[in-house]
Motif scaffolding. Structure first.
Motif, PDB file in Angstrom:
ATOM      1  N   ILE A 102       0.859  -1.180   0.000  1.00 50.01           N
ATOM      2  CA  ILE A 102       0.000   0.000   0.000  1.00 50.01           C
ATOM      3  C   ILE A 102       0.898   1.234   0.000  1.00 50.01           C
ATOM      4  O   ILE A 102       1.729   1.404   0.907  1.00 50.01           O
ATOM      5  CB  ILE A 102      -0.921   0.020   1.241  1.00 50.01           C
ATOM      6  CG1 ILE A 102      -1.787  -1.248   1.274  1.00 50.01           C
ATOM      7  CG2 ILE A 102      -1.781   1.285   1.250  1.00 50.01           C
ATOM      8  CD1 ILE A 102      -2.545  -1.453   2.581  1.00 50.01           C
ATOM      9  N   ASP A 104       1.433   5.624  -0.703  1.00 50.65           N
ATOM     10  CA  ASP A 104       0.794   6.938  -0.768  1.00 50.65           C
ATOM     11  C   ASP A 104       1.062   7.540  -2.149  1.00 50.65           C
ATOM     12  O   ASP A 104       1.691   6.907  -3.010  1.00 50.65           O
ATOM     13  CB  ASP A 104       1.248   7.849   0.376  1.00 50.65           C
ATOM     14  CG  ASP A 104       2.718   8.213   0.338  1.00 50.65           C
ATOM     15  OD1 ASP A 104       3.392   8.024  -0.699  1.00 50.65           O
ATOM     16  OD2 ASP A 104       3.215   8.714   1.369  1.00 50.65           O
ATOM     17  N   ALA A 105       0.604   8.763  -2.374  1.00 45.12           N
ATOM     18  CA  ALA A 105       0.748   9.403  -3.690  1.00 45.12           C
ATOM     19  C   ALA A 105       2.199   9.620  -4.083  1.00 45.12           C
ATOM     20  O   ALA A 105       2.523   9.682  -5.270  1.00 45.12           O
ATOM     21  CB  ALA A 105      -0.018  10.730  -3.708  1.00 45.12           C
ATOM     22  N   LYS A 107       4.510   7.482  -3.528  1.00 46.67           N
ATOM     23  CA  LYS A 107       5.064   6.129  -3.673  1.00 46.67           C
ATOM     24  C   LYS A 107       5.824   5.642  -2.446  1.00 46.67           C
ATOM     25  O   LYS A 107       6.658   4.742  -2.528  1.00 46.67           O
ATOM     26  CB  LYS A 107       5.912   6.013  -4.934  1.00 46.67           C
ATOM     27  CG  LYS A 107       5.194   6.467  -6.188  1.00 46.67           C
ATOM     28  CD  LYS A 107       5.319   5.457  -7.270  1.00 46.67           C
ATOM     29  CE  LYS A 107       4.715   5.970  -8.576  1.00 46.67           C
ATOM     30  NZ  LYS A 107       3.343   5.771  -8.721  1.00 46.67           N
ATOM     31  N   LEU A 128      -7.021  -5.077  -4.013  1.00 50.53           N
ATOM     32  CA  LEU A 128      -6.935  -3.855  -4.825  1.00 50.53           C
ATOM     33  C   LEU A 128      -8.163  -2.968  -4.626  1.00 50.53           C
ATOM     34  O   LEU A 128      -8.040  -1.737  -4.581  1.00 50.53           O
ATOM     35  CB  LEU A 128      -6.748  -4.210  -6.303  1.00 50.53           C
ATOM     36  CG  LEU A 128      -5.416  -4.895  -6.635  1.00 50.53           C
ATOM     37  CD1 LEU A 128      -5.429  -5.398  -8.081  1.00 50.53           C
ATOM     38  CD2 LEU A 128      -4.243  -3.966  -6.389  1.00 50.53           C
ATOM     39  N   ILE A 131      -7.750  -1.087  -1.293  1.00 51.77           N
ATOM     40  CA  ILE A 131      -6.774   0.003  -1.390  1.00 51.77           C
ATOM     41  C   ILE A 131      -7.371   1.187  -2.139  1.00 51.77           C
ATOM     42  O   ILE A 131      -7.225   2.342  -1.727  1.00 51.77           O
ATOM     43  CB  ILE A 131      -5.478  -0.493  -2.065  1.00 51.77           C
ATOM     44  CG1 ILE A 131      -4.780  -1.528  -1.179  1.00 51.77           C
ATOM     45  CG2 ILE A 131      -4.535   0.676  -2.353  1.00 51.77           C
ATOM     46  CD1 ILE A 131      -3.660  -2.283  -1.877  1.00 51.77           C
ATOM     47  N   ALA A 132      -8.058   0.911  -3.238  1.00 53.06           N
ATOM     48  CA  ALA A 132      -8.653   1.983  -4.050  1.00 53.06           C
ATOM     49  C   ALA A 132      -9.694   2.777  -3.262  1.00 53.06           C
ATOM     50  O   ALA A 132      -9.797   4.001  -3.414  1.00 53.06           O
ATOM     51  CB  ALA A 132      -9.274   1.400  -5.313  1.00 53.06           C
ATOM     52  N   GLU A 135      -8.328   5.670  -1.468  1.00 50.69           N
ATOM     53  CA  GLU A 135      -7.558   6.565  -2.340  1.00 50.69           C
ATOM     54  C   GLU A 135      -6.060   6.476  -2.101  1.00 50.69           C
ATOM     55  O   GLU A 135      -5.341   7.471  -2.178  1.00 50.69           O
ATOM     56  CB  GLU A 135      -8.085   7.997  -2.251  1.00 50.69           C
ATOM     57  CG  GLU A 135      -9.530   8.097  -2.677  1.00 50.69           C
ATOM     58  CD  GLU A 135     -10.101   9.502  -2.581  1.00 50.69           C
ATOM     59  OE1 GLU A 135      -9.397  10.428  -2.158  1.00 50.69           O
ATOM     60  OE2 GLU A 135     -11.286   9.646  -2.946  1.00 50.69           O
ATOM     61  N   LEU A 136      -5.612   5.241  -1.821  1.00 50.82           N
ATOM     62  CA  LEU A 136      -4.176   4.964  -1.778  1.00 50.82           C
ATOM     63  C   LEU A 136      -3.864   4.121  -3.001  1.00 50.82           C
ATOM     64  O   LEU A 136      -4.727   3.902  -3.847  1.00 50.82           O
ATOM     65  CB  LEU A 136      -3.818   4.266  -0.462  1.00 50.82           C
ATOM     66  CG  LEU A 136      -3.966   5.140   0.771  1.00 50.82           C
ATOM     67  CD1 LEU A 136      -3.764   4.340   2.053  1.00 50.82           C
ATOM     68  CD2 LEU A 136      -2.997   6.324   0.740  1.00 50.82           C
ATOM     69  N   PHE A 137      -2.640   3.630  -3.106  1.00 48.83           N
ATOM     70  CA  PHE A 137      -2.209   3.012  -4.350  1.00 48.83           C
ATOM     71  C   PHE A 137      -1.491   1.696  -4.088  1.00 48.83           C
ATOM     72  O   PHE A 137      -0.719   1.581  -3.141  1.00 48.83           O
ATOM     73  CB  PHE A 137      -1.266   3.973  -5.099  1.00 48.83           C
ATOM     74  CG  PHE A 137      -1.876   5.324  -5.302  1.00 48.83           C
ATOM     75  CD1 PHE A 137      -2.711   5.560  -6.378  1.00 48.83           C
ATOM     76  CD2 PHE A 137      -1.644   6.349  -4.399  1.00 48.83           C
ATOM     77  CE1 PHE A 137      -3.312   6.797  -6.563  1.00 48.83           C
ATOM     78  CE2 PHE A 137      -2.231   7.596  -4.565  1.00 48.83           C
ATOM     79  CZ  PHE A 137      -3.065   7.823  -5.647  1.00 48.83           C
ATOM     80  N   PRO A 138      -1.709   0.712  -4.989  1.00 47.01           N
ATOM     81  CA  PRO A 138      -0.938  -0.514  -4.899  1.00 47.01           C
ATOM     82  C   PRO A 138       0.415  -0.313  -5.562  1.00 47.01           C
ATOM     83  O   PRO A 138       0.565   0.515  -6.462  1.00 47.01           O
ATOM     84  CB  PRO A 138      -1.785  -1.504  -5.696  1.00 47.01           C
ATOM     85  CG  PRO A 138      -2.472  -0.653  -6.727  1.00 47.01           C
ATOM     86  CD  PRO A 138      -2.719   0.671  -6.049  1.00 47.01           C
ATOM     87  N   PRO A 140       3.149  -1.149  -8.195  1.00 48.34           N
ATOM     88  CA  PRO A 140       2.975  -1.728  -9.553  1.00 48.34           C
ATOM     89  C   PRO A 140       3.550  -3.126  -9.640  1.00 48.34           C
ATOM     90  O   PRO A 140       4.364  -3.546  -8.881  1.00 48.34           O
ATOM     91  CB  PRO A 140       3.759  -0.767 -10.444  1.00 48.34           C
ATOM     92  CG  PRO A 140       4.585   0.070  -9.559  1.00 48.34           C
ATOM     93  CD  PRO A 140       4.030  -0.039  -8.172  1.00 48.34           C
TER      94      PRO A 140
END
Length: 140
Positions: A102, A104-105, A107, A128, A131-132, A135-138, A140
């Motif tokens: 997980i 943040d914006a 990375k 996924l 996490i979405a 509003e966080l990010f997996p 890649p």
């Protein structure tokens, strides 16, 4: 930072996505960046070993710096190395999809989610979605 409230929101959405898709009962663990458990839920009907698997997927992702899908692919190419990693980590690495870092914006790694209960691909779909939702990010 992943708070308890955020971790619970991630878990609740992962479970909601699993119910929408008719997945098998899941166990979901969210860990902070240091590998410490923040929150965990196990749906009725999920097996008793599911915690260990979910935790291992998340912990292994943190330990290696990439998701458990990548760990699975590497295990296929070099099973001896992955077996060694599993051994030296005290069994905490589980090479199966469903463990996702997980971010943040910017990375930065905030933690990881691990899910067990269905096939790995479905576990990852639920992770996924969780996490979405926040509003966080997996990774890649």
């Amino acid at each position: 930072m992943l708070t308890l409230a955020i971790a619970n929101e991630i878990i609740d959405e992962a479970l909601a996505e699993a119910r929408r898709r008719g997945f098998q009962p899941l166990a979901v663990a969210v860990l902070d960046a240091g590998g410490h458990l923040i929150a965990y839920k196990r749906e009725d009907g999920a097996g008793i070993v599911r915690f260990d698997i979910a935790y291992g997927k998340a912990w292994g992702s943190l330990g290696m710096g990439f998701g458990s899908r990548e760990l699975t692919q590497r295990a296929a190419k070099n099973p001896t190395f992955i077996s060694t990693l599993t051994s030296i980590s005290g069994g905490r690495m589980v090479p199966s999809p469903g463990g996702v870092l997980i971010l943040d914006a910017e990375k930065n790694v905030l933690g990881a989610i691990g899910i067990s209960g269905d096939v790995g691909d479905n576990d990852e779909i639920a992770a996924l979605a969780g996490i979405a939702k926040v509003e966080l990010f997996p990774a890649p």
